[in-house]
Design a protein around this motif. Structure first.
Motif, PDB file in Angstrom:
ATOM      1  N   PHE A 213      -6.101   3.857   7.560  1.00  9.98           N
ATOM      2  CA  PHE A 213      -5.355   4.513   6.320  1.00  9.98           C
ATOM      3  C   PHE A 213      -3.883   4.724   6.923  1.00  9.98           C
ATOM      4  CE2 PHE A 213      -3.783   8.151   4.072  1.00  9.98           C
ATOM      5  CZ  PHE A 213      -3.883   7.817   2.985  1.00  9.98           C
ATOM      6  N   PHE A 214      -4.051   5.292   7.812  1.00 10.93           N
ATOM      7  CA  PHE A 214      -2.435   5.904   8.487  1.00 10.93           C
ATOM      8  C   PHE A 214      -1.872   4.556   9.029  1.00 10.93           C
ATOM      9  CE2 PHE A 214      -4.700   9.811   8.503  1.00 10.93           C
ATOM     10  CZ  PHE A 214      -3.689  10.829   7.980  1.00 10.93           C
ATOM     11  N   ALA A 215      -2.503   3.699   9.602  1.00 11.29           N
ATOM     12  CA  ALA A 215      -1.634   2.490   9.810  1.00 11.29           C
ATOM     13  C   ALA A 215      -1.199   1.612   8.600  1.00 11.29           C
ATOM     14  CB  ALA A 215      -2.615   1.405  10.536  1.00 11.29           C
ATOM     15  N   PHE A 216      -1.852   1.915   7.457  1.00  7.33           N
ATOM     16  CA  PHE A 216      -1.401   1.022   6.301  1.00  7.33           C
ATOM     17  C   PHE A 216      -0.392   1.771   5.947  1.00  7.33           C
ATOM     18  CE2 PHE A 216      -1.698   0.259   1.746  1.00  7.33           C
ATOM     19  CZ  PHE A 216      -1.833  -0.921   1.441  1.00  7.33           C
ATOM     20  N   LEU A 217      -0.363   3.139   5.779  1.00  5.35           N
ATOM     21  CA  LEU A 217       0.853   3.905   5.359  1.00  5.35           C
ATOM     22  C   LEU A 217       2.216   3.500   6.019  1.00  5.35           C
ATOM     23  CD1 LEU A 217      -0.481   7.588   4.749  1.00  5.35           C
ATOM     24  CD2 LEU A 217      -0.130   5.724   2.999  1.00  5.35           C
ATOM     25  N   TYR A 218       2.099   3.546   7.399  1.00 10.68           N
ATOM     26  CA  TYR A 218       3.158   3.160   8.096  1.00 10.68           C
ATOM     27  C   TYR A 218       3.646   1.747   8.030  1.00 10.68           C
ATOM     28  CZ  TYR A 218       5.746   2.600  12.579  1.00 10.68           C
ATOM     29  OH  TYR A 218       6.689   2.277  13.402  1.00 10.68           O
ATOM     30  N   PHE A 219       2.772   0.660   8.064  1.00 12.88           N
ATOM     31  CA  PHE A 219       3.215  -0.681   7.916  1.00 12.88           C
ATOM     32  C   PHE A 219       3.514  -1.033   6.400  1.00 12.88           C
ATOM     33  CE2 PHE A 219       0.668  -1.073  11.815  1.00 12.88           C
ATOM     34  CZ  PHE A 219       1.824  -1.493  12.528  1.00 12.88           C
ATOM     35  N   MET A 220       3.264  -0.315   5.431  1.00  8.36           N
ATOM     36  CA  MET A 220       3.346  -1.046   4.119  1.00  8.36           C
ATOM     37  C   MET A 220       4.317   0.041   3.270  1.00  8.36           C
ATOM     38  SD  MET A 220       1.759  -3.780   3.935  1.00  8.36           S
ATOM     39  CE  MET A 220       1.267  -4.182   2.381  1.00  8.36           C
ATOM     40  N   GLY A 221       4.350   1.388   3.655  1.00  5.37           N
ATOM     41  CA  GLY A 221       5.342   2.281   3.027  1.00  5.37           C
ATOM     42  C   GLY A 221       4.840   2.634   1.570  1.00  5.37           C
ATOM     43  N   THR A 222       3.542   2.517   0.982  1.00  3.68           N
ATOM     44  CA  THR A 222       2.932   2.842  -0.248  1.00  3.68           C
ATOM     45  C   THR A 222       2.732   4.393  -0.132  1.00  3.68           C
ATOM     46  OG1 THR A 222       0.852   2.653   0.391  1.00  3.68           O
ATOM     47  CG2 THR A 222       1.845   0.701  -0.315  1.00  3.68           C
ATOM     48  N   ARG A 223       3.000   4.834  -1.469  1.00  2.41           N
ATOM     49  CA  ARG A 223       2.576   6.123  -1.677  1.00  2.41           C
ATOM     50  C   ARG A 223       1.068   6.428  -1.315  1.00  2.41           C
ATOM     51  NH1 ARG A 223       5.430   3.982  -6.093  1.00  2.41           N
ATOM     52  NH2 ARG A 223       7.656   5.103  -6.233  1.00  2.41           N
ATOM     53  N   LYS A 224       0.781   7.619  -1.180  1.00  2.98           N
ATOM     54  CA  LYS A 224      -0.969   7.835  -0.759  1.00  2.98           C
ATOM     55  C   LYS A 224      -1.643   7.545  -2.057  1.00  2.98           C
ATOM     56  CE  LYS A 224      -0.726  12.746  -1.407  1.00  2.98           C
ATOM     57  NZ  LYS A 224      -1.075  14.268  -0.723  1.00  2.98           N
ATOM     58  N   GLY A 225      -1.406   7.685  -3.153  1.00  5.29           N
ATOM     59  CA  GLY A 225      -2.150   7.566  -4.321  1.00  5.29           C
ATOM     60  C   GLY A 225      -2.335   6.040  -4.691  1.00  5.29           C
ATOM     61  N   GLU A 226      -1.373   5.090  -4.327  1.00  3.51           N
ATOM     62  CA  GLU A 226      -1.411   3.632  -4.337  1.00  3.51           C
ATOM     63  C   GLU A 226      -2.257   3.286  -3.021  1.00  3.51           C
ATOM     64  OE1 GLU A 226       3.125   2.631  -5.926  1.00  3.51           O
ATOM     65  OE2 GLU A 226       2.725   2.616  -3.919  1.00  3.51           O
ATOM     66  N   ALA A 227      -2.066   3.935  -2.178  1.00  2.00           N
ATOM     67  CA  ALA A 227      -3.344   3.256  -0.879  1.00  2.00           C
ATOM     68  C   ALA A 227      -4.689   3.541  -1.448  1.00  2.00           C
ATOM     69  CB  ALA A 227      -2.710   4.104   0.459  1.00  2.00           C
ATOM     70  N   THR A 228      -4.992   4.975  -1.632  1.00  2.22           N
ATOM     71  CA  THR A 228      -6.379   5.245  -1.993  1.00  2.22           C
ATOM     72  C   THR A 228      -6.845   4.459  -3.055  1.00  2.22           C
ATOM     73  OG1 THR A 228      -5.431   7.240  -3.172  1.00  2.22           O
ATOM     74  CG2 THR A 228      -6.065   7.586  -1.065  1.00  2.22           C
ATOM     75  N   ALA A 229      -6.124   3.907  -3.918  1.00  3.29           N
ATOM     76  CA  ALA A 229      -6.339   3.587  -5.465  1.00  3.29           C
ATOM     77  C   ALA A 229      -6.960   1.755  -4.868  1.00  3.29           C
ATOM     78  CB  ALA A 229      -5.731   3.306  -6.380  1.00  3.29           C
ATOM     79  N   LEU A 230      -6.765   1.318  -3.702  1.00  2.00           N
ATOM     80  CA  LEU A 230      -6.882  -0.304  -3.309  1.00  2.00           C
ATOM     81  C   LEU A 230      -8.457  -0.310  -3.381  1.00  2.00           C
ATOM     82  CD1 LEU A 230      -4.227  -0.553  -0.607  1.00  2.00           C
ATOM     83  CD2 LEU A 230      -4.258  -1.607  -2.788  1.00  2.00           C
ATOM     84  N   ASN A 231      -8.872  -1.504  -3.952  1.00  2.00           N
ATOM     85  CA  ASN A 231     -10.126  -2.086  -3.699  1.00  2.00           C
ATOM     86  C   ASN A 231     -10.111  -3.244  -2.912  1.00  2.00           C
ATOM     87  OD1 ASN A 231      -9.793  -1.335  -7.043  1.00  2.00           O
ATOM     88  ND2 ASN A 231     -11.534  -0.075  -5.922  1.00  2.00           N
ATOM     89  N   TRP A 232     -11.276  -3.793  -2.313  1.00  2.00           N
ATOM     90  CA  TRP A 232     -11.029  -4.603  -1.695  1.00  2.00           C
ATOM     91  C   TRP A 232     -10.448  -6.060  -2.352  1.00  2.00           C
ATOM     92  CZ3 TRP A 232     -10.543  -4.627   3.270  1.00  2.00           C
ATOM     93  CH2 TRP A 232     -11.151  -3.399   3.938  1.00  2.00           C
ATOM     94  N   HIS A 338       8.318   4.154   6.982  1.00  2.00           N
ATOM     95  CA  HIS A 338       8.668   2.522   6.716  1.00  2.00           C
ATOM     96  C   HIS A 338      10.134   2.366   6.152  1.00  2.00           C
ATOM     97  CE1 HIS A 338       6.715  -1.111   5.850  1.00  2.00           C
ATOM     98  NE2 HIS A 338       7.590  -1.385   4.677  1.00  2.00           N
ATOM     99  N   ALA A 339      10.817   3.269   5.139  1.00  2.00           N
ATOM    100  CA  ALA A 339      11.895   2.815   4.703  1.00  2.00           C
ATOM    101  C   ALA A 339      12.884   2.846   5.819  1.00  2.00           C
ATOM    102  CB  ALA A 339      12.372   3.856   3.435  1.00  2.00           C
ATOM    103  N   SER A 340      13.034   3.998   6.571  1.00  2.00           N
ATOM    104  CA  SER A 340      13.772   4.183   7.800  1.00  2.00           C
ATOM    105  C   SER A 340      13.868   3.209   8.487  1.00  2.00           C
ATOM    106  CB  SER A 340      13.764   5.480   8.388  1.00  2.00           C
ATOM    107  OG  SER A 340      12.445   5.463   9.138  1.00  2.00           O
ATOM    108  N   TYR A 341      12.896   2.493   8.903  1.00  2.00           N
ATOM    109  CA  TYR A 341      12.393   1.377   9.804  1.00  2.00           C
ATOM    110  C   TYR A 341      13.035   0.096   9.260  1.00  2.00           C
ATOM    111  CZ  TYR A 341       9.953  -1.881  13.134  1.00  2.00           C
ATOM    112  OH  TYR A 341       9.763  -2.497  14.106  1.00  2.00           O
TER     113      TYR A 341
END
Length: 387
Positions: A213-232, A338-341
């Motif tokens: 989860f934390f790797a996903f936030l870092y590499f994708m820059g999504t909001r946490k609500g967008e990340a937690t809503a993902l299905n496979w 992510h944005a700053s990177y």
């Protein structure tokens, strides 16, 4: 009174462990409310009583929908209750407005007739809000005060639409040039800080879900609500793309979770780096060990998505074990970093806006100082130039 003791692993740092869970009826519809945690049983009982009294009052005020009433009889409290009795698409928006107005507008305007809330009354409210302090004694900053002001404008706009008031009162923004300059500095983490955080996380939690989860936030820059809503179903390993078209919120007035469209309806399919693709494939293999696994499961959580409180609790515990790291919010950890990177690596505003699901103006305004810094760095190519 239905007061419960939370499992010890869910107690807060300051010892809050009691919560209430109660059923209630709002306009004929049965609902369940689970509260936040309290330090004492008595506190939980008082808050439950207050909540049920408020629901009872809202049900009574709901009669306003079917009755002709004199606008001169409507108090701000009646307006407040009627506004929040309406059903809207995004419960999280109502949750936000409710929290701000309940804390900072309702105590001041409560018994005032809405037709009597004029410019002078608003000015007195501004003084009242300016004098308010947080529980820790600190001042609220102007960004927050202006967010309360925005919620107040929304509810007055509702009253105007109902023709209960002729016009929305004039409400000037809170403004302090020095403070605004200070708040424009965006907090984010360096690559080294990210690696330290992830190593601490891995050693502290033997759980691939949190790590991914934390790797996903870092590499994708999504909001946490967008990340937690993902299905496979939203993850496409062969193409390396992730579909972002929904978000999840557990901030609703009735305590429920809702899945809605993304903020500003900025749906997108964005590529993930190979490192993340590999991590997510391993996470899926982990889930496939469960006999009832399906691609409809949440990527981060399984049958149920990770809650925001779970995420914050894990993040904070990692920071507690690594005190040298700068403590960041989840938003700063992922999205701002992510944005700053991307900015530091010369990506354009349009590329960043698409990836983050925002407008170019929002990206430029939010990260203005980073773009300015990048523009200055362009001159570095001339530093060794000699005539």
């Amino acid at each position: 009174m239905a007061i419960y003791l939370a499992p010890k692993c869910e107690w807060t740092k300051d010892g809050r462990k009691y919560f209430y869970k109660t059923s209630y009826t709002l306009f004929g519809e049965k609902k369940i409310k689970k509260s936040k945690k309290f330090l004492l049983i008595k506190e939980a009982e008082n808050e439950e009583r207050k909540f049920l009294n408020e629901i009872d009052h809202i049900n009574k005020i709901g009669l306003m929908k079917n009755e002709l009433i004199n606008p001169y009889d409507i108090t701000f409290e009646m307006l407040f209750n009627d506004f929040f009795s309406q059903k809207r698409k995004k419960g999280s928006t109502d949750y936000t407005h409710w929290g701000r107005l309940h804390a900072h507008a309702l105590p001041f305007f409560k018994d005032m007739k809405i037709t009597e809330i004029n410019d002078r009354a608003i000015e007195k409210w501004r003084e009242y809000l300016t004098s308010k302090r947080k529980k820790n004694g600190c001042d609220y900053n102007n960004n927050y005060r202006n967010s309360v002001l925005s919620s107040l404008i929304v509810i007055f706009g509702y009253a105007k639409k109902k023709k209960w008031i002729a016009d929305i009162p004039t409400i000037e923004k809170f403004y302090d040039p020095d403070e605004i300059k200070l708040e424009q500095v965006i907090k984010y983490q360096t690559e080294d800080e990210f690696r330290i955080f992830m190593n601490c996380l891995k050693s502290k939690y033997d759980n691939p879900v949190y790590y991914c989860f934390f790797a996903f936030l870092y590499f994708m820059g999504t909001r946490k609500g967008e990340a937690t809503a993902l299905n496979w179903n939203d993850i496409h390993f062969e193409s390396g793309k992730v579909d972002i078209f929904k978000t999840i919120s557990n901030k609703n007035l009735d305590g429920s979770k809702t899945v809605t469209s993304t903020k500003n309806k900025k749906n997108r399919s964005i590529y993930m780096p190979d490192q993340l693709n590999f991590l997510l494939q391993n996470l899926k293999h982990y889930y496939q060990e469960f006999s009832d696994f399906s691609d409809d499961w949440y990527v981060f959580g399984g049958i149920n998505s990770l809650s925001f409180t779970q995420i914050d609790r894990v993040k904070d515990s990692v920071y507690d074990s690594c005190p040298k790291l700068n403590r960041l919010t989840v938003h700063q950890f992922g999205r701002h970093t992510h944005a700053s990177y991307l900015i530091s690596h010369g990506k354009s505003i349009s590329e960043i806006a698409f990836r983050l699901g925002d407008t170019e103006k929002v990206i430029e305004d939010t990260y203005v100082h980073l773009f300015d810094q990048r523009k200055k760095e362009v001159l570095d190519v001339f530093k060794d130039f000699k005539f």
